[in-house]
Scaffold this motif. Sequence first.
Motif, PDB file in Angstrom:
ATOM      1  N   ASP A  78     -10.213  -3.897  14.535  1.00  0.00           N
ATOM      2  CA  ASP A  78     -10.633  -3.119  15.707  1.00  0.00           C
ATOM      3  C   ASP A  78     -10.685  -4.041  16.914  1.00  0.00           C
ATOM      4  O   ASP A  78     -11.271  -5.130  16.854  1.00  0.00           O
ATOM      5  CB  ASP A  78     -12.024  -2.515  15.493  1.00  0.00           C
ATOM      6  CG  ASP A  78     -11.983  -1.255  14.658  1.00  0.00           C
ATOM      7  OD1 ASP A  78     -11.043  -0.465  14.841  1.00  0.00           O
ATOM      8  OD2 ASP A  78     -12.875  -1.074  13.822  1.00  0.00           O
ATOM      9  N   LYS A 108      -6.333   3.254  14.248  1.00  0.00           N
ATOM     10  CA  LYS A 108      -6.220   2.141  15.198  1.00  0.00           C
ATOM     11  C   LYS A 108      -5.095   2.370  16.209  1.00  0.00           C
ATOM     12  O   LYS A 108      -4.680   1.435  16.887  1.00  0.00           O
ATOM     13  CB  LYS A 108      -5.959   0.841  14.430  1.00  0.00           C
ATOM     14  CG  LYS A 108      -6.943   0.562  13.298  1.00  0.00           C
ATOM     15  CD  LYS A 108      -8.356   0.363  13.804  1.00  0.00           C
ATOM     16  CE  LYS A 108      -9.299  -0.155  12.722  1.00  0.00           C
ATOM     17  NZ  LYS A 108      -9.425   0.724  11.553  1.00  0.00           N
ATOM     18  N   GLN A 168      -3.692  -1.873  21.075  1.00  0.00           N
ATOM     19  CA  GLN A 168      -3.161  -2.399  19.818  1.00  0.00           C
ATOM     20  C   GLN A 168      -1.710  -1.982  19.607  1.00  0.00           C
ATOM     21  O   GLN A 168      -1.055  -2.464  18.699  1.00  0.00           O
ATOM     22  CB  GLN A 168      -4.013  -1.911  18.636  1.00  0.00           C
ATOM     23  CG  GLN A 168      -3.679  -2.600  17.317  1.00  0.00           C
ATOM     24  CD  GLN A 168      -4.772  -2.460  16.282  1.00  0.00           C
ATOM     25  OE1 GLN A 168      -5.928  -2.200  16.621  1.00  0.00           O
ATOM     26  NE2 GLN A 168      -4.432  -2.647  15.024  1.00  0.00           N
ATOM     27  N   THR A 215      -4.930  10.763   8.379  1.00  0.00           N
ATOM     28  CA  THR A 215      -3.912  10.144   7.535  1.00  0.00           C
ATOM     29  C   THR A 215      -2.514  10.672   7.819  1.00  0.00           C
ATOM     30  O   THR A 215      -1.529   9.937   7.712  1.00  0.00           O
ATOM     31  CB  THR A 215      -4.254  10.365   6.058  1.00  0.00           C
ATOM     32  OG1 THR A 215      -4.481  11.767   5.836  1.00  0.00           O
ATOM     33  CG2 THR A 215      -5.501   9.589   5.657  1.00  0.00           C
ATOM     34  N   ASP A 246       0.812  -1.223   0.000  1.00  0.00           N
ATOM     35  CA  ASP A 246       0.000   0.000   0.000  1.00  0.00           C
ATOM     36  C   ASP A 246       0.844   1.273   0.000  1.00  0.00           C
ATOM     37  O   ASP A 246       0.341   2.348   0.329  1.00  0.00           O
ATOM     38  CB  ASP A 246      -0.936   0.014   1.212  1.00  0.00           C
ATOM     39  CG  ASP A 246      -2.326  -0.521   0.863  1.00  0.00           C
ATOM     40  OD1 ASP A 246      -2.562  -0.777  -0.325  1.00  0.00           O
ATOM     41  OD2 ASP A 246      -3.143  -0.675   1.777  1.00  0.00           O
ATOM     42  N   MET A 286      -0.342  -0.492  12.641  1.00  0.00           N
ATOM     43  CA  MET A 286      -1.786  -0.298  12.579  1.00  0.00           C
ATOM     44  C   MET A 286      -2.107   0.916  11.725  1.00  0.00           C
ATOM     45  O   MET A 286      -1.278   1.809  11.567  1.00  0.00           O
ATOM     46  CB  MET A 286      -2.371  -0.138  13.987  1.00  0.00           C
ATOM     47  CG  MET A 286      -1.982   1.132  14.731  1.00  0.00           C
ATOM     48  SD  MET A 286      -0.247   1.233  15.240  1.00  0.00           S
ATOM     49  CE  MET A 286      -0.166  -0.093  16.436  1.00  0.00           C
ATOM     50  N   ASP A 287      -3.323   0.936  11.170  1.00  0.00           N
ATOM     51  CA  ASP A 287      -3.781   2.092  10.425  1.00  0.00           C
ATOM     52  C   ASP A 287      -3.914   3.273  11.391  1.00  0.00           C
ATOM     53  O   ASP A 287      -4.002   3.093  12.611  1.00  0.00           O
ATOM     54  CB  ASP A 287      -5.110   1.780   9.747  1.00  0.00           C
ATOM     55  CG  ASP A 287      -5.381   2.681   8.556  1.00  0.00           C
ATOM     56  OD1 ASP A 287      -4.546   3.566   8.280  1.00  0.00           O
ATOM     57  OD2 ASP A 287      -6.427   2.513   7.900  1.00  0.00           O
ATOM     58  N   ASN A 316      -2.698  -7.899  11.322  1.00  0.00           N
ATOM     59  CA  ASN A 316      -3.939  -7.406  11.934  1.00  0.00           C
ATOM     60  C   ASN A 316      -4.009  -5.882  11.861  1.00  0.00           C
ATOM     61  O   ASN A 316      -4.513  -5.222  12.770  1.00  0.00           O
ATOM     62  CB  ASN A 316      -4.064  -7.888  13.394  1.00  0.00           C
ATOM     63  CG  ASN A 316      -2.749  -7.828  14.138  1.00  0.00           C
ATOM     64  OD1 ASN A 316      -1.946  -6.926  13.933  1.00  0.00           O
ATOM     65  ND2 ASN A 316      -2.515  -8.803  14.988  1.00  0.00           N
ATOM     66  N   TYR A 317      -3.530  -5.353  10.777  1.00  0.00           N
ATOM     67  CA  TYR A 317      -3.366  -3.912  10.566  1.00  0.00           C
ATOM     68  C   TYR A 317      -4.681  -3.149  10.681  1.00  0.00           C
ATOM     69  O   TYR A 317      -4.720  -2.048  11.229  1.00  0.00           O
ATOM     70  CB  TYR A 317      -2.771  -3.715   9.177  1.00  0.00           C
ATOM     71  CG  TYR A 317      -2.357  -2.321   8.815  1.00  0.00           C
ATOM     72  CD1 TYR A 317      -1.155  -1.783   9.280  1.00  0.00           C
ATOM     73  CD2 TYR A 317      -3.129  -1.534   7.969  1.00  0.00           C
ATOM     74  CE1 TYR A 317      -0.742  -0.507   8.913  1.00  0.00           C
ATOM     75  CE2 TYR A 317      -2.724  -0.255   7.600  1.00  0.00           C
ATOM     76  CZ  TYR A 317      -1.536   0.248   8.076  1.00  0.00           C
ATOM     77  OH  TYR A 317      -1.125   1.512   7.713  1.00  0.00           O
ATOM     78  N   ASP A 318      -5.769  -3.701  10.164  1.00  0.00           N
ATOM     79  CA  ASP A 318      -7.046  -2.980  10.097  1.00  0.00           C
ATOM     80  C   ASP A 318      -8.078  -3.457  11.112  1.00  0.00           C
ATOM     81  O   ASP A 318      -9.236  -3.043  11.052  1.00  0.00           O
ATOM     82  CB  ASP A 318      -7.652  -3.114   8.691  1.00  0.00           C
ATOM     83  CG  ASP A 318      -6.848  -2.353   7.647  1.00  0.00           C
ATOM     84  OD1 ASP A 318      -6.538  -1.178   7.896  1.00  0.00           O
ATOM     85  OD2 ASP A 318      -6.521  -2.941   6.613  1.00  0.00           O
ATOM     86  N   GLU A 331       2.554  -3.156   6.674  1.00  0.00           N
ATOM     87  CA  GLU A 331       1.251  -3.590   7.175  1.00  0.00           C
ATOM     88  C   GLU A 331       1.383  -5.001   7.734  1.00  0.00           C
ATOM     89  O   GLU A 331       1.780  -5.923   7.016  1.00  0.00           O
ATOM     90  CB  GLU A 331       0.198  -3.557   6.065  1.00  0.00           C
ATOM     91  CG  GLU A 331      -0.114  -2.152   5.586  1.00  0.00           C
ATOM     92  CD  GLU A 331      -1.348  -2.101   4.700  1.00  0.00           C
ATOM     93  OE1 GLU A 331      -2.026  -3.146   4.563  1.00  0.00           O
ATOM     94  OE2 GLU A 331      -1.620  -1.023   4.146  1.00  0.00           O
TER      95      GLU A 331
END
Length: 606
Positions: free
Chosen positions: A338, A392, A397, A542, A298, A388-389, A334-336, A331
């Motif tokens: 919750d 998150k 996390q 972002t 990404d 994590m994003d 379990n990057y995305d 990434e």
Amino acid sequence: MGNLKYFSLLIAAGMFAACSDNLENAGNVNDGPKTGEGYVKVAINLPSVSSSRAFNESGSLDDGTSDEYAVNDAILVFFKTTSSTGDGTPEATAQFAKAYNVSLNPAGEGDDSHVTNRHTVIGEAPLPADGEKVYALAIVNSNGLFSINANTGELSIKTGTGTDKSVFGTTKTLSALQTAIETTAAKCTTTGFMMLNAPLATTNIPTNIIDLTKVQTLVPVTVYENQTLAENGDVASIYVERVVAKVTLTGFTYADSKYTKTVTADSGDPFNGDKVEFEGWTLNYTNKTLKPVRDVNDITTWLGSSYGTVSRFLGTTKVDNKDLYRIYWAEDGNYDVDYGSGVGKSDAKTAFYVFTDPTQISNWNEETADNTTNSDEDHALYCLENTMDYGKQVTNQTTSLILKTKYIANPGATGTGAQNFFMYGTQQETYTQTQFLTNVETALSLSGGTTASLKDGATGGTYTYIPSGETAGSGKYLNKKDVKNLITLSSGDLNDTQAQTLIQKLGEIKFYKDGDSYYNVVLIRHFYDDETPWDAGETYGTKHLGRYGVVRNNWYEIKVNTISGPGEPTIDDDTENPNPDDEEEGYIKCQINVLSWAKRSQGVEL
């Protein structure tokens, strides 16, 4: 940030341009249909060159310890593209062909400071047919996680249950090695530090990376028909990176086999001058899974205009003077996801190794990098990549540190060593056991010779009023204990009315048994404020991507700059109701600098 140096393991014997797709040679050995085995010449080198960030490239570099460079075994995994599969990037289209074990010379050749830096071998490789191109991936120090079928050359990996599973089942491309597997940092470092190819950008200008053709993980190689040709032919350079991140702790005074720090607070602050004796530290919220090959698919998204200082994702210094640059994010598996309570949330304990009580920790690291009696030992802990994003970045996390200490309040007045002490309500000061029990008796208006004492077996923690029939330790009483289990009276146990009155008058009570004080949430930062600036109260967006997290092959040094008060009397469980990382408050401040591996140093105030 400070200076950043990724460890690079160079498979090379010359300076062949690794980003070239021209695999032909003067003898045209790749022409025509061929089957069977060919040969490649492999020299495994551990270069000391850096790939640093432009804003601070003059800082010190540190290569780490010798065991972090040891090479015990290696596997070469080969992929092929044909005229029909070659469109796009090799990472997306090249198909697994065969894997080979590589025999190494244990002594190596030459040295760079304290580490052997080269192993040269001639290894087998699959011969390409007409129109095929061959690409290589190296697995160094497989630690028994990878194995090869001697008859077929198939590559297998150990699953979480310990059974072997084919890596390239129905998926033959590199993506099969970017699928998360269950493992531990210990399994990846038992017999040398496991390393695989590092993804590299062929430009360090963010706007030039508009697709993944500018990112290289697989490296093109020339395969020769015999050993003689291989010995005299071109070779390819493969840079690998350790799959674990490294964390060290520093900032204490080490003397007489003991680590201490004096509390520094504002003049007149009741904590000022208190003493902290360090007892141990460990990592919390460490990942249970690993993508063997780092996932940067990404990167074109990260380099978008809304991501702030997007240059933070790319190195500025060429790797070995080639048009290759390090990439500083990834990434994980379990990057995305919750985590926490509520609909659509997952249990953080299923994804991370989590400590919610001191009794769960039997292996505290009792040393820090402040002990310099052995120059080749920095007392590090290692963990798997955990990213994590941006949305998150929350405490359940994010990989963090737990510090275990003995907090000595008013050291000149309380005698020698750590003792029981208390804090309660909004009072920012400590109370001895005698002072606390006197305040309890006053709050309860005890008379007739009735006295208060600590209840036998009371453990450290935060105590509140919990009505009979309700359960402590969960829900609205998460991390809370029943004050009826802390205080008893000479006339008998507290009743509900007395317990409620006590908490109403004093507030919630923190009991530091034997002076035990834990600094629970020392969150590990990845990018600095100048790269991911955040203002108090701001919602993550972002531009904050990568502010927190740990990336493989990075060395995070946590330096405790100041301690300004006690921590917590026990370890809090925030798996259900986490806080945003930057809203976590405490008595610790850290500093992060970046040296080698890459090494990231972080200072904290406790």
